[in-house]
Design an enzyme around this catalytic site. Structure first.
Site, PDB file in Angstrom:
ATOM      1  N   GLY A 205      12.647-108.515 -34.143  1.00 26.98           N
ATOM      2  CA  GLY A 205      12.374-108.160 -32.753  1.00 26.98           C
ATOM      3  C   GLY A 205      11.097-108.792 -32.254  1.00 26.98           C
ATOM      4  O   GLY A 205      10.541-109.675 -32.905  1.00 26.98           O
ATOM      5  N   ASN A 206      10.647-108.352 -31.093  1.00 33.25           N
ATOM      6  CA  ASN A 206       9.378-108.855 -30.554  1.00 33.25           C
ATOM      7  C   ASN A 206       8.678-107.723 -29.819  1.00 33.25           C
ATOM      8  O   ASN A 206       9.222-106.632 -29.691  1.00 33.25           O
ATOM      9  CB  ASN A 206       9.614-110.068 -29.658  1.00 33.25           C
ATOM     10  CG  ASN A 206      10.486-109.727 -28.476  1.00 33.25           C
ATOM     11  OD1 ASN A 206      10.087-108.995 -27.588  1.00 33.25           O
ATOM     12  ND2 ASN A 206      11.721-110.238 -28.476  1.00 33.25           N
ATOM     13  N   ARG A 207       7.468-107.998 -29.331  1.00 32.94           N
ATOM     14  CA  ARG A 207       6.620-106.918 -28.812  1.00 32.94           C
ATOM     15  C   ARG A 207       6.787-106.652 -27.317  1.00 32.94           C
ATOM     16  O   ARG A 207       6.016-105.890 -26.732  1.00 32.94           O
ATOM     17  CB  ARG A 207       5.160-107.227 -29.128  1.00 32.94           C
ATOM     18  CG  ARG A 207       4.869-107.189 -30.624  1.00 32.94           C
ATOM     19  CD  ARG A 207       3.445-107.613 -30.932  1.00 32.94           C
ATOM     20  NE  ARG A 207       2.488-106.951 -30.092  1.00 32.94           N
ATOM     21  CZ  ARG A 207       1.378-107.517 -29.635  1.00 32.94           C
ATOM     22  NH1 ARG A 207       1.113-108.769 -29.931  1.00 32.94           N
ATOM     23  NH2 ARG A 207       0.545-106.844 -28.867  1.00 32.94           N
ATOM     24  N   SER A 208       7.785-107.244 -26.693  1.00 32.31           N
ATOM     25  CA  SER A 208       7.923-107.031 -25.250  1.00 32.31           C
ATOM     26  C   SER A 208       8.220-105.554 -24.920  1.00 32.31           C
ATOM     27  O   SER A 208       9.103-104.945 -25.520  1.00 32.31           O
ATOM     28  CB  SER A 208       9.054-107.907 -24.711  1.00 32.31           C
ATOM     29  OG  SER A 208       9.253-107.622 -23.356  1.00 32.31           O
ATOM     30  N   ALA A 276      12.358-110.933 -23.246  1.00 28.77           N
ATOM     31  CA  ALA A 276      11.950-111.810 -24.352  1.00 28.77           C
ATOM     32  C   ALA A 276      13.159-111.875 -25.279  1.00 28.77           C
ATOM     33  O   ALA A 276      13.471-110.914 -25.998  1.00 28.77           O
ATOM     34  CB  ALA A 276      10.742-111.226 -25.059  1.00 28.77           C
TER      35      ALA A 276
END
Ligand code: CTP
Length: 403
Positions: A205-208, A276
């Site tokens: 995943g990512n931090r968005s 994102a």
């Protein structure tokens, strides 16, 4: 000087009447000419002096009561909006049936401006068929409703019937009063960060946080657009900023965003790809949890590329459609700008909003700096501030571009 817009706040005799003081205060502070008309019984809850002090205007509960300087017809004629906070079962019923036995119901009957009701009552009263029929009748006539919410009631019971928060009421009032340049237009916004599953418990995943995209969706919605939000793993408290009119579709992975975006593209006038999206996803999804194998030491994952959705949409859009996206870049602002401009030329979106991200920048509820560039990489706008402040400016830049 232009005339101040007039908002009438009707107050029903519910325990939640005191909460209307926050609504009156917020509207007065925003420069509206606020008049408060409590029902006679509501004066038992909060007195006339309080309403007078908060609104700066006299308070009348009955037509023709001694000292009434302004008539109900005059009050109604000059009103830009009437909101009843809280709308009790009794007030709701009287308005539904055209009764005019106090100042508030006389003004409501005489006015032709938008009417917003914020109901608050015990769950049993709300669910009663009499109340529900009245609500249906009023909605058919174009009366706006906000709430009620589920929660603790003054009786101590928990259920549907609680007044929605004062912030939401103010926001709804502002929305009803704001110009609607996007009325009738369809807008697709993606927001949040995708999560590509590796196995039943893990993902890439990512931090968005989704805050920027949600704020953009919110402002399109407030300005009348039919907004569809493709939401990739956004916390409920972030989504709570959306007006009720925004349709939220959960799209947790790149593939789900791609499927939804390509399905809805033909009906959209505007697309904003703020999500994102993962550029790579695990080549294989393991149906069982991947186990640790200490003897093997290093662990490698095979990833395969996802579709570049923004580039795909930009390539397949029809004349008149506007496809926009974001560029998340790291480094100095000069580097960020160069990388973003290069990305704009590569992706072919009508507008790319370049945003600096990093461990301490860009993600979450932070102030940020955004540069907007066109397909050729020319700068067409610069914004700085909280995401909630930049979002309406982004919406208006897209509006200028669509003319
Ligand atoms: N985007 C997309 N599909 C992808 C990846 C990104 O539609 N598979 C969109 C994003 O929603 C955003 C824009 O492309 O609007 C730019 O995303 P960004 O992460 O900045 O760039 P990438 O294309 O992923 O390139 P890189 O990671 O190399 O910077």
């Amino acid at each position: 000087m232009s005339k101040r817009r007039r908002v009438i706040i009707g107050v029903g005799a519910g325990i939640a009447a005191y909460k209307a003081t926050n609504v009156v205060r917020a509207l007065s502070k925003s420069g509206f000419d606020v008049w408060v008309i409590p029902t006679p019984a509501a004066l038992e809850m909060v007195g006339a002096l309080t309403w007078q002090a908060l609104s700066g205007n006299p308070v009348y509960t009955q037509v023709n009561e001694p000292g009434t300087g302004v008539g109900h017809i005059e009050l109604a004629r000059d009103a830009d909006l009437i909101a009843v906070v809280p709308a009790t079962a009794n007030v709701l019923a009287r308005i539904a049936h055209g009764l005019a036995n106090d100042m508030l119901t006389n003004v409501v009957l005489a006015a032709d401006c938008p009417l917003l009701l914020a109901p608050a009552m015990h769950t049993n009263m709300w669910n009663n068929p009499a109340t529900q029929e009245n609500v249906k009748l009023l909605k058919r006539r174009g009366v706006h409703f906000i709430g009620p919410d589920l929660g603790e009631l003054s009786s101590g019971d928990v259920g549907l019937g609680r007044l929605v928060s004062e912030d939401r009421i103010v926001e709804q009032i502002l929305s009803l009063l704001s110009p609607k340049p996007w009325q009738g237009k369809n807008v697709l916004v993606s927001a949040g960060g995708t999560r590509e599953p590796l196995d039943p418990v893990r993902f890439l995943g990512n931090r968005s946080s989704g805050i920027f995209g949600v704020q953009i969706a919110r402002h399109f919605g407030l300005q009348g657009a039919n907004v569809t939000l493709l939401a990739a793993n956004i916390e409920p408290q972030v989504l709570a900023a959306l007006p009720n009119s925004v349709r939220v579709l959960p799209t947790p992975t790149a593939t789900e965003i791609y499927n939804a975006a390509t399905k809805y593209l033909p009906n959209m006038q505007v697309v904003v790809m703020a999500a994102a999206v993962a550029d790579y996803k695990p080549a294989e999804f393991q149906t069982q949890k991947i186990k640790k194998t200490p003897e093997k030491g290093e662990f490698s994952l095979t990833l395969c590329p996802t579709v570049d959705i923004l580039a795909y949409l930009a390539e397949h859009k029809q004349p008149g459609q506007i496809v926009t996206g974001f560029a998340a870049e790291t480094g100095s602002w000069e580097t960020v700008l160069d990388l973003g401009k290069e990305k704009a030329r590569r992706k072919g979106a009508d507008i790319l909003f370049i945003n600096k991200v990093g461990q301490t920048a860009g993600f979450g509820d932070t102030a940020t700096q955004v540069s907007a560039v066109d397909q050729l990489g020319n700068e067409i706008g610069q914004f700085r501030g909280e995401k909630s402040e930049i979002a309406p400016q982004i919406v208006s830049l897209i509006g200028q571009h669509s003319q």
